[in-house]
Design a protein around this motif. Sequence first.
Motif, PDB file in Angstrom:
ATOM      1  N   HIS A 114       0.914  -1.269  -0.239  1.00 54.91           N
ATOM      2  CA  HIS A 114      -0.004  -0.073  -0.101  1.00 54.91           C
ATOM      3  C   HIS A 114       0.881   1.436   0.034  1.00 54.91           C
ATOM      4  CE1 HIS A 114      -3.421  -2.779   0.960  1.00 54.91           C
ATOM      5  NE2 HIS A 114      -2.593  -2.989   1.908  1.00 54.91           N
ATOM      6  N   VAL A 115       0.452   2.349  -0.954  1.00 57.79           N
ATOM      7  CA  VAL A 115       1.202   3.691  -0.857  1.00 57.79           C
ATOM      8  C   VAL A 115       1.110   4.073   0.652  1.00 57.79           C
ATOM      9  CG1 VAL A 115       1.548   5.654  -1.955  1.00 57.79           C
ATOM     10  CG2 VAL A 115       1.063   3.794  -3.238  1.00 57.79           C
ATOM     11  N   LYS A 116       2.296   4.561   1.026  1.00 56.13           N
ATOM     12  CA  LYS A 116       2.431   5.214   2.385  1.00 56.13           C
ATOM     13  C   LYS A 116       2.461   6.674   1.726  1.00 56.13           C
ATOM     14  CE  LYS A 116       5.550   5.965   6.299  1.00 56.13           C
ATOM     15  NZ  LYS A 116       4.284   6.815   7.237  1.00 56.13           N
ATOM     16  N   ASP A 117       3.497   7.041   1.084  1.00 56.01           N
ATOM     17  CA  ASP A 117       3.723   8.296   0.504  1.00 56.01           C
ATOM     18  C   ASP A 117       4.240   8.457  -0.948  1.00 56.01           C
ATOM     19  OD1 ASP A 117       3.856  11.234   0.896  1.00 56.01           O
ATOM     20  OD2 ASP A 117       6.065  11.048   1.654  1.00 56.01           O
ATOM     21  N   ASP A 133       4.368   0.608  10.691  1.00 59.06           N
ATOM     22  CA  ASP A 133       5.011   1.826  10.308  1.00 59.06           C
ATOM     23  C   ASP A 133       6.260   1.995  10.763  1.00 59.06           C
ATOM     24  OD1 ASP A 133       4.523   4.056   8.715  1.00 59.06           O
ATOM     25  OD2 ASP A 133       3.961   5.345  10.342  1.00 59.06           O
ATOM     26  N   GLU A 137       2.743  -5.668   3.851  1.00 56.30           N
ATOM     27  CA  GLU A 137       1.943  -6.634   5.187  1.00 56.30           C
ATOM     28  C   GLU A 137       2.211  -8.024   4.945  1.00 56.30           C
ATOM     29  OE1 GLU A 137      -1.993  -5.675   4.422  1.00 56.30           O
ATOM     30  OE2 GLU A 137      -1.718  -3.501   4.995  1.00 56.30           O
ATOM     31  N   TYR A 188       8.047  -0.059   4.385  1.00 56.48           N
ATOM     32  CA  TYR A 188       7.610   0.107   5.906  1.00 56.48           C
ATOM     33  C   TYR A 188       6.950  -1.338   6.420  1.00 56.48           C
ATOM     34  CZ  TYR A 188       8.941   4.964   6.001  1.00 56.48           C
ATOM     35  OH  TYR A 188       9.717   6.092   6.058  1.00 56.48           O
ATOM     36  N   ASP A 189       6.847  -1.663   7.424  1.00 53.81           N
ATOM     37  CA  ASP A 189       6.119  -2.823   7.842  1.00 53.81           C
ATOM     38  C   ASP A 189       4.739  -2.184   8.495  1.00 53.81           C
ATOM     39  OD1 ASP A 189       6.408  -1.954  10.653  1.00 53.81           O
ATOM     40  OD2 ASP A 189       7.783  -3.279  11.198  1.00 53.81           O
ATOM     41  N   GLU A 190       3.896  -3.253   8.962  1.00 52.45           N
ATOM     42  CA  GLU A 190       2.548  -2.641   9.313  1.00 52.45           C
ATOM     43  C   GLU A 190       2.333  -1.831  10.509  1.00 52.45           C
ATOM     44  OE1 GLU A 190      -0.480  -6.484   8.468  1.00 52.45           O
ATOM     45  OE2 GLU A 190       1.532  -7.179   9.167  1.00 52.45           O
ATOM     46  N   SER A 223       7.236   5.379  -0.620  1.00 59.25           N
ATOM     47  CA  SER A 223       7.124   4.762   0.397  1.00 59.25           C
ATOM     48  C   SER A 223       6.015   3.945   0.456  1.00 59.25           C
ATOM     49  CB  SER A 223       7.191   5.657   1.807  1.00 59.25           C
ATOM     50  OG  SER A 223       8.421   6.528   1.778  1.00 59.25           O
ATOM     51  N   VAL A 224       6.211   2.468   0.749  1.00 59.15           N
ATOM     52  CA  VAL A 224       4.974   1.739   0.673  1.00 59.15           C
ATOM     53  C   VAL A 224       5.155   0.716   1.975  1.00 59.15           C
ATOM     54  CG1 VAL A 224       4.989   1.393  -1.798  1.00 59.15           C
ATOM     55  CG2 VAL A 224       6.548  -0.113  -0.423  1.00 59.15           C
ATOM     56  N   ILE A 225       4.069   0.468   2.286  1.00 57.27           N
ATOM     57  CA  ILE A 225       3.774  -0.391   3.586  1.00 57.27           C
ATOM     58  C   ILE A 225       3.444  -1.874   2.921  1.00 57.27           C
ATOM     59  CG2 ILE A 225       2.376  -1.140   5.556  1.00 57.27           C
ATOM     60  CD1 ILE A 225       1.633   1.891   5.665  1.00 57.27           C
TER      61      ILE A 225
END
Length: 188
Positions: A77-80, A141, A95, A137-139, A91-93
Motif C-alpha cells: 500500500h502506498v504510504k507516501d 509503520d 503486509e 515500511y512494515d504494518e 514509500s510503501v507499507i
Amino acid sequence: MKRRQMLIGTGTMLATGLVGYSSASLAHESEDDHTKSETNGHKKRGSKKHKDEEEEDYDSIPGFDREEFELDSDVLHVKDLGFHKGTLELSVIVETTDGDVLAEELQALIPAFNQAIREADAEEFFEAVEEFKFALYDECDVLRAALYLDIQWLRECLFGDLTTEEFVNRILMILGAVGDDGPGNPNS
C-alpha cells in the motif's frame, strides 16, 4: 595501568558525547520554542507564501498523473509518494514477511508507474526525475529498508527493454545486500 587509562578515556568520550547531545537537545528545544512563538502570531511576512511554494514543489511530479498511480496488491500500500529536487520518493507499507509473496507483489509497481506516466508525459517525467528513493515500511509503520533505485531501470522497464521480473529481481538483490532480516530476504 593501560586498562585504567582506557576506562578513563572511554568515560571521557562518553561524557563528551552526552554533553554534545545535551547541547544539541537544548538547541533543538530553543528552536522549537522559537517555532511556537512564530505560530502564536509572530510570523514573518511571506513565510506562508514560502511554505505554500515548497508544498507545491514537493507535491507535483512532472509528467506523472498521481491519480492514476494505484498498486494492484493485497500486501503493498502506498504510504507516501512525492517529488522534491529531482528525487522521486515512494514509500510503501508491506503486509508480509514472506519473500516469495513480496517478490510477486512488487511486480505491481510497474503497471502502476506505467499507467501514471503514460497518462501524463513520459519524456517530461524522465527528464525531471534524477533519483528514485524507495522505502519499505512494515504494518507498524517501522522503516525496514530504504534504497535508491536506478531511474534508468524504470525507464527500461516501461519501454520494454527490461522485464518486470528483472526489475523486481534487481530490487530484491539490493534488499538482500542491505540486510538479512528485512522484507527483501527471499529466505524469510
